[in-house]
Design a protein around this motif. Structure first.
Motif, PDB file in Angstrom:
ATOM      1  N   GLU A 198      69.663  77.570  63.807  1.00  0.00           N
ATOM      2  CA  GLU A 198      69.427  76.440  62.802  1.00  0.00           C
ATOM      3  C   GLU A 198      70.257  75.142  63.644  1.00  0.00           C
ATOM      4  N   TYR A 199      69.931  74.015  63.487  1.00  0.00           N
ATOM      5  CA  TYR A 199      70.629  72.925  64.006  1.00  0.00           C
ATOM      6  C   TYR A 199      70.067  71.426  63.442  1.00  0.00           C
ATOM      7  N   ILE A 200      70.803  70.446  63.397  1.00  0.00           N
ATOM      8  CA  ILE A 200      70.554  69.148  63.084  1.00  0.00           C
ATOM      9  C   ILE A 200      69.851  68.562  64.489  1.00  0.00           C
ATOM     10  N   GLY A 201      68.694  67.877  64.272  1.00  0.00           N
ATOM     11  CA  GLY A 201      68.229  67.281  65.602  1.00  0.00           C
ATOM     12  C   GLY A 201      68.356  65.728  65.611  1.00  0.00           C
ATOM     13  N   MET A 202      68.914  65.706  66.841  1.00  0.00           N
ATOM     14  CA  MET A 202      69.461  64.085  67.261  1.00  0.00           C
ATOM     15  C   MET A 202      68.088  63.491  68.150  1.00  0.00           C
ATOM     16  N   VAL A 203      67.788  62.495  67.647  1.00  0.00           N
ATOM     17  CA  VAL A 203      66.718  61.819  68.558  1.00  0.00           C
ATOM     18  C   VAL A 203      66.934  60.280  68.522  1.00  0.00           C
ATOM     19  N   ARG A 204      66.278  59.673  69.692  1.00  0.00           N
ATOM     20  CA  ARG A 204      66.254  58.090  69.669  1.00  0.00           C
ATOM     21  C   ARG A 204      64.943  57.841  68.896  1.00  0.00           C
ATOM     22  N   ARG A 205      65.048  56.694  68.073  1.00  0.00           N
ATOM     23  CA  ARG A 205      63.535  56.211  67.348  1.00  0.00           C
ATOM     24  C   ARG A 205      62.701  55.732  68.407  1.00  0.00           C
ATOM     25  N   PRO A 211      57.631  68.170  69.177  1.00  0.00           N
ATOM     26  CA  PRO A 211      58.015  68.888  70.465  1.00  0.00           C
ATOM     27  C   PRO A 211      59.604  68.899  70.423  1.00  0.00           C
ATOM     28  N   LEU A 212      59.855  69.851  71.176  1.00  0.00           N
ATOM     29  CA  LEU A 212      61.490  69.902  71.281  1.00  0.00           C
ATOM     30  C   LEU A 212      62.038  69.081  72.363  1.00  0.00           C
ATOM     31  N   ASP A 213      61.015  68.565  73.359  1.00  0.00           N
ATOM     32  CA  ASP A 213      61.442  67.797  74.232  1.00  0.00           C
ATOM     33  C   ASP A 213      61.825  66.376  73.778  1.00  0.00           C
ATOM     34  N   ILE A 214      61.417  66.098  72.351  1.00  0.00           N
ATOM     35  CA  ILE A 214      62.002  64.686  72.271  1.00  0.00           C
ATOM     36  C   ILE A 214      63.242  64.762  71.287  1.00  0.00           C
ATOM     37  N   ILE A 215      63.844  65.888  71.198  1.00  0.00           N
ATOM     38  CA  ILE A 215      65.049  65.969  70.659  1.00  0.00           C
ATOM     39  C   ILE A 215      66.246  65.724  71.478  1.00  0.00           C
ATOM     40  N   ASP A 216      67.154  65.003  71.456  1.00  0.00           N
ATOM     41  CA  ASP A 216      68.009  64.779  72.553  1.00  0.00           C
ATOM     42  C   ASP A 216      69.172  65.916  72.220  1.00  0.00           C
ATOM     43  N   ARG A 217      69.701  66.135  71.092  1.00  0.00           N
ATOM     44  CA  ARG A 217      70.579  67.164  70.931  1.00  0.00           C
ATOM     45  C   ARG A 217      70.421  67.976  69.835  1.00  0.00           C
ATOM     46  N   LYS A 218      70.851  69.154  69.862  1.00  0.00           N
ATOM     47  CA  LYS A 218      70.708  70.080  68.869  1.00  0.00           C
ATOM     48  C   LYS A 218      72.323  70.179  68.128  1.00  0.00           C
TER      49      LYS A 218
END
Length: 527
Positions: free
Chosen positions: A200-207, A169-176
């Motif tokens: 297109e983007y690179i997703g940034m997530v918190r583990r 889900p997109l809501d777990i991605i902090d930054r695009k």
């Protein structure tokens, strides 16, 4: 024509090296090192700067690479001949096939009154993906994870294809992230990302967010998630006997002490990271490792606006002699870190240098968390033994140059689980080593050339500051950016342009020649 762009040129130069396996080297225990690094801080968590860009061009492999004979390290040994040899006979092809025959799963017994039972040790991307796939496939699944509320942090970059492939889900991605800056030792900055399409983007997530989501989804599909610390494993006494797992369960009834328990299962997937106890149980062998160090820094809002969709990478002897420094944006802070294999004792010095290189952009920031952890430098010599397989960091699936590991962890966990589901006929039969071996064969065929080529490239471009200057110069090329991002975002072979490939090869040679000339001049000045 399939193309690897610059990688094609390098691969031809190092074709002899690509066929060599990773060495089985003895590495030291790293827990004491990490304890020392974090002795002056209040928090010590796991880290891996899984960053996308630095030469992930290697994923764009030419068709020729698929034909390279690659050695795998599964620990399968040829059994010695039993009994006296009364007749000496020249072996035939039939004899060879018989001597090396592995029993197929179709001959393994059907299970009566129950489904196949599999334990997944470790609840990161590899463990969560494996557990979900097993549970969906009719396998009775157990997932054992010690830190359910505080999972391994890392750089947190994921490719676009992972969002769709793993239905995130997109809501777990902090930054695009749509822009990156590659900054050379002399602070020459190259903007990367001009070739990205609008979507297109690179997703940034918190583990801690990603891992919890994958575990919860596995539980929703029937996995029993156990808050426990895996201790050891008793091996089966005969062919179809169970593995007996010993672990401490923390269910709140005995405070922080926990309760010792055992669990009998038919197969085990080790997804418990670089310090894997499952790997030790099957004598999987040691590997070289890097120490990565990261600080999470909360910066003022005006500074955070600069990193809204931007990530930075710093290269140079000051930030790392063999890796890179990074600044990656998170939801309300940035992650600043670096890593090294060769100079682990100097990691804090390199971290300070990384902060200094970015100081104007993080000025006024407050460190809110400090993290460090070992990162495997190559796959383990053995990744399979009997009905036990390793995935993710436990298997050593982190790429050199870039340090990328999240996608490969999740992918390996899923591939291993799929092999078990298929071999057990959706949990109805016992599995054999041959079933798990299919996962390794598929993995090596798909990804092994990538790991080897990135290994060679790290040695080419991370060996000196002039070489790093040449690398940053190459990154300014729009064709390099397109091939790099397309390969990274979709993890597929990218069709190339033969003329552009030739121009790129010429430009690469020119960059390296200039780098060597600069190195010689610097040596003269310093002598």
């Amino acid at each position: 024509m399939r193309s690897l762009s610059f990688i094609s040129s390098i691969q031809r130069l190092v074709s002899l090296q690509i066929s060599k396996p990773y060495p089985m080297r003895k590495s030291k225990r790293c827990k004491d090192t990490i304890s020392f690094l974090l002795s002056s801080h209040n928090s010590a968590q796991s880290l891996g700067p899984y960053c996308p860009i630095s030469l992930s061009l290697a994923l764009s492999q030419p068709e020729k690479m698929a034909s390279i004979a690659l050695k795998t390290f599964t620990g399968l040994r040829q059994s010695p001949e039993k009994g006296p040899q009364l007749v000496i006979q020249k072996p035939t092809k039939a004899h060879f096939r018989k001597a090396h025959q592995i029993v197929a799963s179709k001959t393994s017994p059907k299970l009566s009154g129950r489904n196949l039972r599999v334990a997944v040790i470790g609840g990161g991307p590899a463990g969560g993906s494996a557990a979900e796939t097993l549970a969906k496939g009719g396998v009775e699944t157990f997932l054992i994870e010690r830190k359910l509320d505080n999972c391994k942090p890392c750089g947190g970059a994921i490719p676009l294809c992972m969002v769709g492939e793993f239905d995130l889900p997109l809501d777990i991605i902090d930054r695009k992230v749509t822009k990156m800056k590659m900054i050379s030792p002399s602070n020459v900055a190259v903007d990367i990302g001009r070739t990205l399409k609008p979507h297109e983007y690179i997703g940034m997530v918190r583990r801690e967010i990603l891992d919890a989501y994958l575990r919860d989804r596995a539980a929703d599909n029937g996995t029993k998630v156990i808050n426990g610390l895996f201790l050891k494993m008793d091996m089966p006494k005969d062919r179809n006997a169970p593995y007996v797992l010993h672990f401490t369960e923390y269910n709140g009834t005995k405070g922080g002490v926990g309760e010792k328990r055992t669990l009998e299962v038919d197969a085990v997937i080790g997804a418990d990271g670089a310090n894997s106890k499952v790997a030790k149980s099957i004598i999987a062998g040691d590997y070289d490792y890097a120490i990565a160090f990261q600080e999470r820094i909360r910066i003022p809002d005006d500074k955070m606006a600069y990193y809204e969709n931007l990530a930075e990478m710093y290269v140079g002897d000051d930030v790392s002699p063999d890796f890179y420094g990074w600044v990656f944006p998170k939801c309300d802070h940035v992650a600043v870190g670096t890593g090294t294999v060769t100079h682990k004792g100097d990691i804090k010095k390199f971290q300070l240098a990384t902060r200094n290189r970015a100081k104007d952009k993080i000025l006024g920031g407050q460190i809110i968390r400090v993290e460090a952890h070992p990162i495997p430098e190559h796959p383990r010599p053995r990744r399979l033994s009997g009905r036990v397989a390793l995935v993710g960091d436990a298997a050593g699936y982190v790429t050199k140059c870039s340090g990328e590991g999240i996608y490969f962890a999740a992918k390996s966990g899923r591939m291993c689980a799929e092999a078990i589901v298929e071999g057990s006929e959706n949990g109805k039969r016992m599995v054999e080593e041959s079933d798990l071996r299919k996962y390794l064969e598929k993995w090596d065929k798909t990804y092994w050339p990538t790991y080897k080529v990135l290994d060679v490239l790290q040695k080419v471009f991370y060996r000196s500051n002039p070489a790093r200057e040449a690398f940053v110069e190459m990154c300014a090329d729009e064709y390099v950016q397109k091939m790099t991002f397309d390969s990274y975002l979709y993890k597929t072979v990218v069709p190339g342009n033969p003329l552009e490939d030739l121009k790129l090869a010429v430009n690469t040679i020119g960059s390296l020649v200039r780098a060597n000339a600069l190195r010689r001049e610097m040596e003269k000045l310093s002598s």
